[in-house]
Write a protein that holds these residues in place. Structure first.
Motif, PDB file in Angstrom:
ATOM      1  N   ASP A  68      40.695  32.197  38.740  1.00  0.00           N
ATOM      2  CA  ASP A  68      41.339  32.795  37.566  1.00  0.00           C
ATOM      3  C   ASP A  68      42.305  31.872  36.833  1.00  0.00           C
ATOM      4  O   ASP A  68      42.292  31.838  35.593  1.00  0.00           O
ATOM      5  CB  ASP A  68      42.045  34.086  37.965  1.00  0.00           C
ATOM      6  CG  ASP A  68      41.080  35.257  38.115  1.00  0.00           C
ATOM      7  OD1 ASP A  68      39.870  35.065  37.848  1.00  0.00           O
ATOM      8  OD2 ASP A  68      41.529  36.359  38.485  1.00  0.00           O
ATOM      9  N   ASP A 215      35.148  46.761  34.578  1.00  0.00           N
ATOM     10  CA  ASP A 215      34.975  45.627  35.486  1.00  0.00           C
ATOM     11  C   ASP A 215      33.674  44.896  35.179  1.00  0.00           C
ATOM     12  O   ASP A 215      32.658  45.085  35.844  1.00  0.00           O
ATOM     13  CB  ASP A 215      34.996  46.104  36.936  1.00  0.00           C
ATOM     14  CG  ASP A 215      35.067  44.934  37.913  1.00  0.00           C
ATOM     15  OD1 ASP A 215      35.386  43.821  37.462  1.00  0.00           O
ATOM     16  OD2 ASP A 215      34.797  45.138  39.104  1.00  0.00           O
ATOM     17  N   ARG A 220      36.892  40.043  33.416  1.00  0.00           N
ATOM     18  CA  ARG A 220      37.229  38.847  34.194  1.00  0.00           C
ATOM     19  C   ARG A 220      38.119  37.913  33.376  1.00  0.00           C
ATOM     20  O   ARG A 220      39.119  37.370  33.889  1.00  0.00           O
ATOM     21  CB  ARG A 220      35.938  38.135  34.602  1.00  0.00           C
ATOM     22  CG  ARG A 220      36.143  36.788  35.240  1.00  0.00           C
ATOM     23  CD  ARG A 220      36.648  36.882  36.669  1.00  0.00           C
ATOM     24  NE  ARG A 220      37.090  35.578  37.159  1.00  0.00           N
ATOM     25  CZ  ARG A 220      36.257  34.597  37.522  1.00  0.00           C
ATOM     26  NH1 ARG A 220      34.939  34.782  37.472  1.00  0.00           N
ATOM     27  NH2 ARG A 220      36.733  33.452  37.952  1.00  0.00           N
ATOM     28  N   ARG A 223      41.601  39.544  32.939  1.00  0.00           N
ATOM     29  CA  ARG A 223      42.411  39.436  34.149  1.00  0.00           C
ATOM     30  C   ARG A 223      42.976  38.035  34.303  1.00  0.00           C
ATOM     31  O   ARG A 223      44.156  37.855  34.642  1.00  0.00           O
ATOM     32  CB  ARG A 223      41.559  39.794  35.365  1.00  0.00           C
ATOM     33  CG  ARG A 223      42.331  39.786  36.688  1.00  0.00           C
ATOM     34  CD  ARG A 223      41.391  39.985  37.855  1.00  0.00           C
ATOM     35  NE  ARG A 223      40.574  38.799  38.101  1.00  0.00           N
ATOM     36  CZ  ARG A 223      39.369  38.820  38.672  1.00  0.00           C
ATOM     37  NH1 ARG A 223      38.815  39.976  39.008  1.00  0.00           N
ATOM     38  NH2 ARG A 223      38.705  37.698  38.886  1.00  0.00           N
ATOM     39  N   SER A 226      45.819  37.552  31.555  1.00  0.00           N
ATOM     40  CA  SER A 226      47.002  38.397  31.679  1.00  0.00           C
ATOM     41  C   SER A 226      47.770  38.147  32.969  1.00  0.00           C
ATOM     42  O   SER A 226      48.988  38.369  33.032  1.00  0.00           O
ATOM     43  CB  SER A 226      46.618  39.872  31.575  1.00  0.00           C
ATOM     44  OG  SER A 226      45.781  40.269  32.647  1.00  0.00           O
ATOM     45  N   THR A 227      47.082  37.683  34.012  1.00  0.00           N
ATOM     46  CA  THR A 227      47.765  37.419  35.275  1.00  0.00           C
ATOM     47  C   THR A 227      48.210  35.968  35.424  1.00  0.00           C
ATOM     48  O   THR A 227      49.007  35.661  36.326  1.00  0.00           O
ATOM     49  CB  THR A 227      46.881  37.790  36.485  1.00  0.00           C
ATOM     50  OG1 THR A 227      45.648  37.063  36.408  1.00  0.00           O
ATOM     51  CG2 THR A 227      46.590  39.283  36.496  1.00  0.00           C
ATOM     52  N   GLY A 248      48.763  43.500  31.570  1.00  0.00           N
ATOM     53  CA  GLY A 248      47.413  43.706  31.058  1.00  0.00           C
ATOM     54  C   GLY A 248      47.187  43.249  29.641  1.00  0.00           C
ATOM     55  O   GLY A 248      46.058  43.318  29.134  1.00  0.00           O
TER      56      GLY A 248
END
Length: 328
Positions: A68, A215, A220, A223, A226-227, A248
Motif C-alpha cells: 500500500d 472492496d 485498493r 485505502r 488514505s492510510t 477515508g
C-alpha cells in the motif's frame, strides 16, 4: 472557461479585499446529485495530476502489485523527500529496473529542505543530487509504476509515454469509465505523460467512485492513499494534511489550480482555480469538504481540517489577513 467563472476565494489584507480568485467548483452527494455548484460544474478541464489515482487504478487492473505505501506513491505528486525517493527505487527494483529507465522530466524536489540537501550533496550516489533528476521530480512514483506495469505485461518500456501504448490506452479507458466522460482533447502533462481532458463534474464523479468503492480495485487505491497520505504529498502538503484529518478521504491536487477529493460515503468535490495559482487551494479544499459532509465522517478531526483551510496573509512576518472562502 473564463466567462462562467465565479469567485471561489478572496484575499483579505487589513480588512480590505486585495484580490479575488475566480474559478469553478462542484460538490456531489453519494448519489451523484449536485449539492453545490459555483461557476460551471461541467467545464472542460485538464485534470493534471489530480488524475493520478485513476492512472494508478489502470496499473493495478493490469497486474501491478505493490504494498500500500508504494501504491500511494504511484498516485502521488510527492515532495521528493528521501523516503519518497527510496520508495521510487523500490518500485523500480521490484521490476528489475533502475532510475535510468525513468522517462519523466528531470526536476528538483518540491520540498525545500530536501531540495537544499540534494543540492548540497558532496557526492552523487544513485542519482541523488546535485542537479535536476527524474527521481526527484514529483511524478517519479507514477512513472516507476508505469514502467513496472509494462514489465508485468511484457509491454515495451522505451515508448511507455506514447499515446498509443497499451498502458496509455488503458488509462484513457479507465478515465472515461469513472468520469462518465469521453476525453475530447489530449495533450502532454508536465512530466511527459499523455493527459486527457475531462469535465469538472466528471472528475468529482471519479473521486466519489474511488473513495466510496466497495472492496474492489478502486477500494485498493483508496485505502493506499488514505492510510499513507505522507506518500501522496509529504511534509506540509494540504492533500496529506486533509487525508490525515478526515479518515477515508482520497484527495489529490493537480497543477494549475485543480483538485479532486472523495469521502468514504461517495460524496466528492472538484474545483479549478481559474488563475492556476496554489494560494487559495487549501482554503477552498477545506470549505468544499465541509460542504460535502466531512464533519459527519466518523473519527474526523475538524480542528485539523480547519487548520488546513487557515491560509494567513502576512505582513512583516505576521498575519494581517486571510484567504476567505465565500461559500464556507
Amino acid at each position: 472557461m473564463a466567462d462562467a467563472a465565479a469567485p471561489l476565494a478572496q484575499v483579505l489584507r487589513g480588512g480590505l479585499v486585495e484580490s479575488v480568485h475566480l474559478g469553478h467548483l462542484v460538490v456531489l452527494g453519494p448519489d451523484g446529485a449536485v449539492r453545490l455548484a459555483i461557476g460551471d460544474p461541467d467545464v472542460v478541464i485538464w485534470p493534471r495530476s489530480s488524475v493520478k489515482p485513476i492512472q494508478a487504478l489502470a496499473m493495478l487492473d493490469n497486474g501491478l502489485d505493490l504494498p500500500d505505501p508504494l501504491f500511494a506513491l504511484v498516485a502521488a505528486s510527492h515532495n521528493g523527500e528521501p523516503f519518497h525517493r527510496a520508495g521510487v527505487r523500490e518500485i523500480l527494483a521490484r521490476a528489475g529496473l533502475t532510475t535510468d529507465d525513468l522517462r519523466n522530466t528531470p526536476d528538483m524536489p518540491l520540498h525545500a529542505p530536501s531540495a537544499f540537501a540534494w543540492q548540497m550533496a558532496d557526492h552523487v550516489e544513485e542519482g541523488d543530487g546535485p542537479g535536476p533528476a527524474p527521481i526527484a521530480q514529483n511524478c517519479s512514483g507514477k512513472h516507476a509504476g508505469m514502467l513496472a506495469t509494462c514489465v508485468v505485461n511484457d509491454w515495451s518500456r522505451e515508448d511507455y509515454l506514447e499515446l498509443g501504448h497499451p498502458l496509455q490506452v488503458e488509462i484513457r479507458d479507465w478515465l472515461a469509465r469513472l468520469t462518465g466522460v469521453e476525453p475530447a482533447h489530449v495533450t502532454v502533462d508536465g512530466c511527459g505523460a499523455p493527459l486527457f481532458s475531462t469535465t469538472l463534474s466528471g472528475l468529482a464523479r471519479a473521486f466519489g467512485a474511488v473513495a466510496g468503492a466497495p472492496d474492489d480495485v478502486e477500494a485498493r487505491v483508496a485505502r493506499a492513499m488514505s492510510t499513507h497520505p505522507e506518500m501522496v504529498g509529504g511534509d506540509g502538503r494540504e492533500a496529506t494534511l486533509a487525508m490525515r484529518a478526515v479518515p477515508g478521504l482520497v484527495a489529490k491536487d493537480g497543477a494549475d489550480g485543480v483538485y479532486g477529493a472523495g469521502l468514504p460515503d461517495g460524496s466528492a468535490v472538484a474545483f479549478k482555480v481559474l488563475d492556476g495559482g496554489p494560494r487559495p487551494r487549501p482554503a477552498i479544499l477545506a470549505a468544499a469538504l465541509r460542504a460535502a459532509g466531512a464533519a459527519d465522517v466518523p473519527g474526523v478531526d475538524l480542528a485539523a481540517l480547519d487548520a488546513v483551510g487557515d491560509v494567513p496573509v502576512l505582513g512583516g512576518g505576521h498575519a494581517v489577513g486571510r484567504v476567505d472562502v465565500p461559500f464556507s
